[in-house]
Structure formats: structure tokens, C-alpha cells
Design a protein around this motif. Structure first.
Motif, mmCIF file in Angstrom:
data_model
loop_
_atom_site.group_PDB
_atom_site.id
_atom_site.type_symbol
_atom_site.label_atom_id
_atom_site.label_comp_id
_atom_site.label_asym_id
_atom_site.label_seq_id
_atom_site.Cartn_x
_atom_site.Cartn_y
_atom_site.Cartn_z
ATOM 1 N N MET A 1 0.846 -1.180 0.000
ATOM 2 C CA MET A 1 0.000 0.000 0.000
ATOM 3 C C MET A 1 0.886 1.236 0.000
ATOM 4 O O MET A 1 1.900 1.291 0.669
ATOM 5 N N LEU A 2 0.452 2.234 -0.743
ATOM 6 C CA LEU A 2 1.177 3.496 -0.829
ATOM 7 C C LEU A 2 0.211 4.622 -0.476
ATOM 8 O O LEU A 2 -0.831 4.771 -1.113
ATOM 9 N N VAL A 3 0.546 5.389 0.545
ATOM 10 C CA VAL A 3 -0.260 6.531 0.962
ATOM 11 C C VAL A 3 0.680 7.707 1.167
ATOM 12 O O VAL A 3 1.715 7.568 1.822
ATOM 13 N N LEU B 1 3.399 13.722 -7.007
ATOM 14 C CA LEU B 1 2.726 12.822 -6.073
ATOM 15 C C LEU B 1 2.947 11.350 -6.385
ATOM 16 O O LEU B 1 3.145 10.538 -5.483
ATOM 17 N N LEU B 2 2.883 11.014 -7.663
ATOM 18 C CA LEU B 2 2.991 9.611 -8.057
ATOM 19 C C LEU B 2 3.680 9.536 -9.407
ATOM 20 O O LEU B 2 3.192 10.105 -10.392
ATOM 21 N N HIS B 3 4.824 8.888 -9.434
ATOM 22 C CA HIS B 3 5.596 8.748 -10.666
ATOM 23 C C HIS B 3 6.354 7.426 -10.592
ATOM 24 O O HIS B 3 6.958 7.129 -9.557
ATOM 25 N N PRO B 4 6.342 6.638 -11.662
ATOM 26 C CA PRO B 4 7.002 5.332 -11.589
ATOM 27 C C PRO B 4 8.498 5.397 -11.286
ATOM 28 O O PRO B 4 9.053 4.447 -10.744
ATOM 29 N N LYS B 5 9.148 6.532 -11.553
ATOM 30 C CA LYS B 5 10.583 6.624 -11.230
ATOM 31 C C LYS B 5 10.817 6.779 -9.728
ATOM 32 O O LYS B 5 11.912 6.523 -9.249
ATOM 33 N N ASN B 6 9.786 7.228 -8.990
ATOM 34 C CA ASN B 6 9.937 7.469 -7.559
ATOM 35 C C ASN B 6 9.324 6.393 -6.678
ATOM 36 O O ASN B 6 9.588 6.369 -5.483
ATOM 37 N N GLU B 7 8.470 5.583 -7.229
ATOM 38 C CA GLU B 7 7.694 4.631 -6.434
ATOM 39 C C GLU B 7 7.947 3.208 -6.903
ATOM 40 O O GLU B 7 8.347 2.981 -8.025
ATOM 41 N N VAL B 8 7.646 2.284 -6.047
ATOM 42 C CA VAL B 8 7.691 0.873 -6.417
ATOM 43 C C VAL B 8 6.265 0.472 -6.807
ATOM 44 O O VAL B 8 5.581 -0.258 -6.099
ATOM 45 N N VAL B 9 5.813 1.054 -7.918
ATOM 46 C CA VAL B 9 4.486 0.757 -8.453
ATOM 47 C C VAL B 9 4.614 0.583 -9.962
ATOM 48 O O VAL B 9 5.439 1.225 -10.598
ATOM 49 N N ASP B 10 3.809 -0.285 -10.509
ATOM 50 C CA ASP B 10 3.854 -0.568 -11.944
ATOM 51 C C ASP B 10 2.739 0.219 -12.627
ATOM 52 O O ASP B 10 1.622 -0.278 -12.777
ATOM 53 N N ILE B 11 3.036 1.469 -12.982
ATOM 54 C CA ILE B 11 2.064 2.331 -13.649
ATOM 55 C C ILE B 11 2.720 2.988 -14.857
ATOM 56 O O ILE B 11 3.946 3.078 -14.935
ATOM 57 N N ASN B 12 1.888 3.465 -15.780
ATOM 58 C CA ASN B 12 2.401 4.151 -16.961
ATOM 59 C C ASN B 12 1.947 5.611 -17.003
ATOM 60 O O ASN B 12 1.875 6.209 -18.050
ATOM 61 N N TYR B 13 1.601 6.163 -15.862
ATOM 62 C CA TYR B 13 1.157 7.552 -15.776
ATOM 63 C C TYR B 13 1.843 8.216 -14.590
ATOM 64 O O TYR B 13 2.460 7.562 -13.765
ATOM 65 N N SER B 14 1.719 9.530 -14.530
ATOM 66 C CA SER B 14 2.215 10.274 -13.368
ATOM 67 C C SER B 14 1.137 11.256 -12.933
ATOM 68 O O SER B 14 0.304 11.681 -13.739
ATOM 69 N N ILE B 15 1.152 11.578 -11.633
ATOM 70 C CA ILE B 15 0.220 12.556 -11.078
ATOM 71 C C ILE B 15 1.026 13.575 -10.284
ATOM 72 O O ILE B 15 1.827 13.200 -9.432
ATOM 73 N N ALA B 16 0.791 14.842 -10.597
ATOM 74 C CA ALA B 16 1.452 15.927 -9.876
ATOM 75 C C ALA B 16 0.402 16.905 -9.387
ATOM 76 O O ALA B 16 -0.657 17.069 -10.012
ATOM 77 N N HIS B 17 0.689 17.549 -8.259
ATOM 78 C CA HIS B 17 -0.136 18.643 -7.743
ATOM 79 C C HIS B 17 0.554 19.919 -8.196
ATOM 80 O O HIS B 17 1.725 20.141 -7.904
ATOM 81 N N ALA B 18 -0.167 20.753 -8.958
ATOM 82 C CA ALA B 18 0.401 21.997 -9.481
ATOM 83 C C ALA B 18 -0.298 23.192 -8.850
ATOM 84 O O ALA B 18 -1.490 23.129 -8.541
#
Length: 120
Positions: free
Chosen positions: A1-3, A23-40
Motif C-alpha cells: 500500500m502506498l499513501v 505525487l505519483l511517478h514510476p521513477k519514484n515509487e515501487v508501483v507498476d504504472i504508466n502515468y504520473s500525477i502531480a499537484h500543481a
């Protein structure tokens, strides 16, 4: 789980001059995703620089109001609005309201510096 809590994620100034919290980027997390989420965030009276991504992007407006510019189109946006930005479209957002304009940026495939071109 990632929070994560947005307030605990360090911010930086992006190439387009927005204040970003990645907030969420595959280069920073141990998650298998193909998208990133940032708060701007864009401060009152400010605007991001025109830029284009090779990826598609979605803005979800969390707080504030402004104008979003995509190629030759302009729309007013406010809290609760969602905006789709197609790949390679020139885009920027201007804070026309009072206070901070904040929004989520969802980029697919995930954002990379090489995928963004700033149009100065």
C-alpha cells in the motif's frame, strides 16, 4: 500500500513555472504504472509558460479559477472542472481568480523532461 500526504511531498518550480509536487511517478515509487500525477499551483495573477507534451494530460481543478489555453482555444475553469489536453498541443493556464489556483496533472504516458517542450 502506498499513501502520501500532498503537504509532505517537496515542491519545485517546473520548466513551465508552475509549483509542482510530484505525487505519483514510476521513477519514484515501487508501483507498476504508466502515468504520473502531480499537484500543481499557480499563484494569483500568474500563468504557466506555454508548453507542449508528447503525452496526453488531464488537469483536475482543485481550487481557484482561471483560464486554460490549448492551441487556439481558451476556456474558463474553476474548482471541480476537468480538462483534457491532447498530446503535442500547446497549453498553459492562467490564474484569474483570488488566491492560489491548484490542480492535479495526470500525464499518460508518465511525464519526463524529454517529453516536454517549453515554448518561450
Amino acid at each position: 500500500m502506498l499513501v502520501k500526504n500532498t503537504k509532505e511531498v517537496p515542491h519545485f518550480i517546473a520548466g513551465d513555472k508552475t509549483i509542482i509536487r510530484e505525487l505519483l511517478h514510476p521513477k519514484n515509487e515501487v508501483v507498476d504504472i504508466n502515468y504520473s500525477i502531480a499537484h500543481a499551483s499557480v499563484l494569483e495573477g500568474e500563468a504557466s509558460l506555454p508548453h507542449a507534451l508528447t503525452s496526453s494530460e488531464v488537469y483536475y481543478i482543485l481550487q481557484g479559477s482561471g483560464q486554460v489555453f490549448i492551441d487556439d482555444s481558451t476556456k474558463q475553469v474553476q474548482t471541480g472542472d476537468i480538462v483534457f489536453v491532447p498530446p503535442k498541443a500547446t497549453q498553459y493556464i492562467k490564474n484569474t481568480g483570488e488566491g492560489v489556483l491548484s490542480f492535479l496533472c495526470i500525464v499518460e504516458p508518465f511525464w519526463t523532461a524529454a517529453s516536454e517542450h517549453i515554448n518561450e
